[in-house]
Design an enzyme around this catalytic site. Structure first.
Site, PDB file in Angstrom:
ATOM      1  N   ARG A   1      53.475  25.174  78.655  1.00  0.00           N
ATOM      2  CA  ARG A   1      53.690  25.341  80.035  1.00  0.00           C
ATOM      3  C   ARG A   1      55.025  24.632  80.353  1.00  0.00           C
ATOM      4  NH1 ARG A   1      48.950  21.848  82.746  1.00  0.00           N
ATOM      5  NH2 ARG A   1      50.417  21.399  84.502  1.00  0.00           N
TER       6      ARG A   1
ATOM      7  N   ARG B   1      45.302  13.948  91.509  1.00  0.00           N
ATOM      8  CA  ARG B   1      45.888  13.671  90.294  1.00  0.00           C
ATOM      9  C   ARG B   1      46.162  12.299  90.127  1.00  0.00           C
ATOM     10  NH1 ARG B   1      48.804  18.744  90.884  1.00  0.00           N
ATOM     11  NH2 ARG B   1      48.326  20.359  89.145  1.00  0.00           N
TER      12      ARG B   1
ATOM     13  N   ASN C   1      46.856  26.146  85.423  1.00  0.00           N
ATOM     14  CA  ASN C   1      47.935  25.930  84.826  1.00  0.00           C
ATOM     15  C   ASN C   1      47.711  25.660  83.374  1.00  0.00           C
ATOM     16  OD1 ASN C   1      48.629  25.898  87.508  1.00  0.00           O
ATOM     17  ND2 ASN C   1      48.855  23.224  87.703  1.00  0.00           N
ATOM     18  N   ASP C   2      46.544  25.249  83.092  1.00  0.00           N
ATOM     19  CA  ASP C   2      46.389  24.889  81.496  1.00  0.00           C
ATOM     20  C   ASP C   2      45.574  26.077  81.078  1.00  0.00           C
ATOM     21  OD1 ASP C   2      47.521  22.563  80.559  1.00  0.00           O
ATOM     22  OD2 ASP C   2      46.327  21.600  82.234  1.00  0.00           O
TER      23      ASP C   2
ATOM     24  N   ARG D   1      40.563  13.474  90.400  1.00  0.00           N
ATOM     25  CA  ARG D   1      40.300  13.814  88.967  1.00  0.00           C
ATOM     26  C   ARG D   1      40.590  12.579  88.083  1.00  0.00           C
ATOM     27  NH1 ARG D   1      44.840  17.918  86.511  1.00  0.00           N
ATOM     28  NH2 ARG D   1      45.748  16.197  86.621  1.00  0.00           N
TER      29      ARG D   1
ATOM     30  N   GLU E   1      39.635  24.654  82.407  1.00  0.00           N
ATOM     31  CA  GLU E   1      40.847  24.721  82.149  1.00  0.00           C
ATOM     32  C   GLU E   1      41.287  25.024  80.780  1.00  0.00           C
ATOM     33  OE1 GLU E   1      43.526  21.655  83.586  1.00  0.00           O
ATOM     34  OE2 GLU E   1      41.967  19.884  82.950  1.00  0.00           O
TER      35      GLU E   1
ATOM     36  N   CYS F   1      42.018  24.930  91.499  1.00  0.00           N
ATOM     37  CA  CYS F   1      43.067  24.222  92.036  1.00  0.00           C
ATOM     38  C   CYS F   1      44.457  24.389  91.245  1.00  0.00           C
ATOM     39  CB  CYS F   1      42.511  22.750  91.669  1.00  0.00           C
ATOM     40  SG  CYS F   1      42.292  22.270  90.365  1.00  0.00           S
TER      41      CYS F   1
HETATM   42  C1  PEP Z   1      45.719  22.873  85.891  1.00  0.00           C
HETATM   43  O1  PEP Z   1      45.918  22.789  84.764  1.00  0.00           O
HETATM   44  O2  PEP Z   1      45.626  24.005  86.466  1.00  0.00           O
HETATM   45  C2  PEP Z   1      45.630  21.717  86.878  1.00  0.00           C
HETATM   46  C3  PEP Z   1      45.550  21.620  88.331  1.00  0.00           C
HETATM   47  O3  PEP Z   1      46.031  20.529  86.179  1.00  0.00           O
HETATM   48  P1  PEP Z   1      47.431  19.893  85.701  1.00  0.00           P
HETATM   49  O4  PEP Z   1      48.301  20.941  86.418  1.00  0.00           O
HETATM   50  O5  PEP Z   1      47.558  18.559  86.519  1.00  0.00           O
HETATM   51  O6  PEP Z   1      47.319  19.778  84.393  1.00  0.00           O
HETATM   52 MG    MG Z   2      45.473  20.797  83.914  1.00  0.00          MG
END
Ligand code: PEP
Ligand code: MG
Length: 576
Positions: free
Chosen positions: A471, A301, A460-461, A337, A437, A508
């Site tokens: 989130r 990141r 996550n997204d 990224r 995502e 990821c």
């Molecule tokens: C995700 O969204 O799963 C991700 C790995 O990116 P971030 O958590 O940095 O938004």
């Molecule tokens: Mg993300």
């Protein structure tokens, strides 16, 4: 009597220690009229508090350990500068004298006036300074109100201490870890906040979303924190304490056992290799990635180049940093990224776009970068140039549609042309991939896969956008479920699109680092996982204890309801 609080366990591990409270929240302030004779004493009291605040910040700054990213120090410098500005040091004195009021109230009036001005500004950078003003003023107000030792908790050794706060930024988490805090409890936040992700990667037990924790827990009382279940227990008797101390010892033993797996190949019992890579947020974490013997970095990141800084890091600084990380990886791949700022990520040094009505749905990540091409190009140039020094892979975040992907690819090609014209070296075959995502991208994953060298699923997204759950909002965290059938169907579509086109697919998001889901994901056909380094050996243990072929067979068609999927996962994990 025991006090049993519950929140969301965001970083596993048992911690036992004495509470140190740190409050960032607004103190309660009332106006008090002063007698004329008391006015100059009040001015003195105000100036003393200012001096004390400045001493505290200097102490924090001086105690920043070597190796801390420079933005942490810059962040503190900004606060020091504000503290000495006339707007905070002189104007409140005039207010005390003119209104004959208490210093807290004078400071509040000045804060309200400044914030009103900032709120009207169109310049997004200046708008982000509003929060800094708030932090600085709150620090002085807490000191005026008899400021306890807690406000400078960041400045001292916190061995054996559990820090309880309303909120903690990623920079706070980093400093608390460096001061050896045993664990943290916050009132706000959830498992996907960047503070939580950082806590996990630093192995710092943490529970978030504990309502009123700073009010209910008292300084110096002993608490037990369970970072897996989210339990926070105060006033435990000897028997309970002994139980949790035993548990801590078991966890330490388990960590040692896992370390023995470091050199073991990441391969299933029936011989299929599974790639296990590391997610890192800060270059320092590369050490943890190496300790876990990760197969390279699956997600670097890069927001730290932009967050809490006056100016974003430029091409050269980013390039040097990428080269350093590549050297540390000794030939293993580094997946960089591109900037994912906006949404839940603070954007103090990103100058494009207002925060927007709903930042998660607004000008975030690649959208923001494509809007600000001059601001984005230095990063693309740095990534491409780093590819001449080692195996770099570039990954775009948050793409939504094929035309947007094509815009990003065209910009990358234009940057390649620029570098060619300048005779700067880069790897023309550097793999380019995208995070999947956003549900829209998952639904057309095959079109993405045809245009890219790899995909990486960001759960996550993906979960946030599929289930419409912010989130970061602890009120709706209970709805956050990676096993939701809609989410799994999207994940399956992306994996299948990869197989159909021969494009590697990784994951990821945090789901990839949760050993409870490893077998399910293997069964769904996932062979590349990227996760916080702290989770890697645990996932490797599961991989090494699993047979891939029967898992693929068992998960060929996933059941359609939550209950059935949860039951399936339980069944898959029965012998673990
Ligand atoms: C995700 O969204 O799963 C991700 C790995 O990116 P971030 O958590 O940095 O938004
Ligand atoms: Mg993300």
């Amino acid at each position: 009597m025991t006090l049993d609080l519950s929140g969301i366990g965001v970083s596993r591990g048992t911690a036992i220690g004495r509470v140190v409270r740190m409050r960032h929240g607004d103190p309660e302030i009332y106006e008090q009229a002063l007698a004329e004779t008391a006015v100059e004493n009040e001015v003195d009291r105000f100036r003393k508090a200012l001096r004390r605040a400045s001493e505290q910040l200097h102490a924090v700054r001086d105690a920043i350990p070597p190796g801390t990213p420079p933005d942490v120090a810059e962040f503190i410098d900004t606060h020091l500068l504000m503290l000495s500005d006339d707007l905070l040091s002189e104007v409140p004195v005039n207010i005390i004298r003119e209104r004959r009021c208490n210093a807290e109230w004078a400071l509040k009036l000045q804060r309200d006036a400044l914030v009103a001005v900032f709120d009207q500004m169109d310049d997004p950078y200046l708008r982000t300074r509003r929060d800094d003003i708030d932090h600085v003023i709150r620090r002085v107000q807490h000191l005026l109100l008899g400021g306890d030792a807690t406000s400078d908790a960041l400045g001292r050794d916190l061995r054996g201490r559990i820090v309880v706060s309303d909120e903690l930024s990623p920079a706070d988490i980093l400093m608390l870890h460096q001061r050896h805090a045993a664990g943290v409890v916050t009132e706000t936040g959830g498992p996907l906040s960047h503070s939580a992700i950082l806590a996990r990667s630093l192995n710092l037990p943490a529970v978030m979303g504990v309502h009123h924790a700073t009010r209910l827990l008292q300084d110096n009382e002993v608490v037990i924190l369970d970072g897996a279940t989210g339990m926070v227990l105060a006033g435990a008797d000897r028997r309970l304490l002994a139980h949790y101390r035993r548990r801590q010892r078991d966890e330490q033993r388990r960590r040692r056992e896992l370390l023995a797996l470091r050199e073991a190949p990441s391969r299933t019992l029936d011989g299929h290799p599974i790639a296990l890579r590391a997610n890192i947020e800060l270059p320092e974490e590369i050490r943890a990635a190496r300790q876990a013997n990760a197969d390279g970095v699956g997600l670097y990141r890069t927001e730290f180049f932009y967050i809490h800084r006056q100016k974003p890091a430029g091409e050269e600084e980013q390039l040097q940093n990428f080269r350093r990380v590549l050297r540390a990886l000794k030939g293993k791949p580094l997946t960089i990224r591109t900037l994912d700022i906006g949404g839940d990520k603070d954007c103090s040094a990103a100058e494009v776009g207002l925060p927007g009505r709903n930042p998660a749905l607004g000008l975030r990540a690649i959208r923001r970068c494509l809007r600000d091409v001059p601001g984005f190009k230095p990063q693309l140039r740095a990534v491409l140039r780093a590819s001449a020094s080692g195996p770099v892979r570039l990954m775009f975040p948050m793409l939504t549609s094929v035309p947007e992907l094509e815009n990003a690819l065209a910009l990358l090609e234009a940057v390649r042309e620029e570098l060619r014209a300048e005779r700067k070296r880069f790897d023309p075959a550097m793999p380019v991939g995208a995070m999947i995502e956003v549900p829209a991208a998952a639904l057309v994953a095959e079109a993405f896969a045809q245009r890219l060298d790899f995909l990486s699923i960001g759960t996550n997204d993906l979960i946030q956008y599929t289930l419409a759950i912010d989130r970061l909002d602890e009120e709706v965290n209970y709805l956050y479920d990676p096993l939701n059938p809609a989410v799994l169907r999207l994940v399956q579509m992306v994996i299948d699109a990869g197989h159909a086109t021969g494009t590697p697919v990784a994951m990821c998001g945090e789901m990839a680092g949760d050993p409870r889901y490893t077998r399910l994901l293997l069964g769904m056909g996932l062979t590349e996982f990227s996760m916080p380094p702290a989770a890697l050996l645990e996932v490797k243990r599961v991989v090494r204890n699993s047979r891939l072929e029967p898992l693929l067979e068992r998960c060929r068609t996933l059941p359609g309801s939550e209950a059935e999927i949860h039951a399936l996962v339980e069944e898959l994990n029965r012998d673990l």
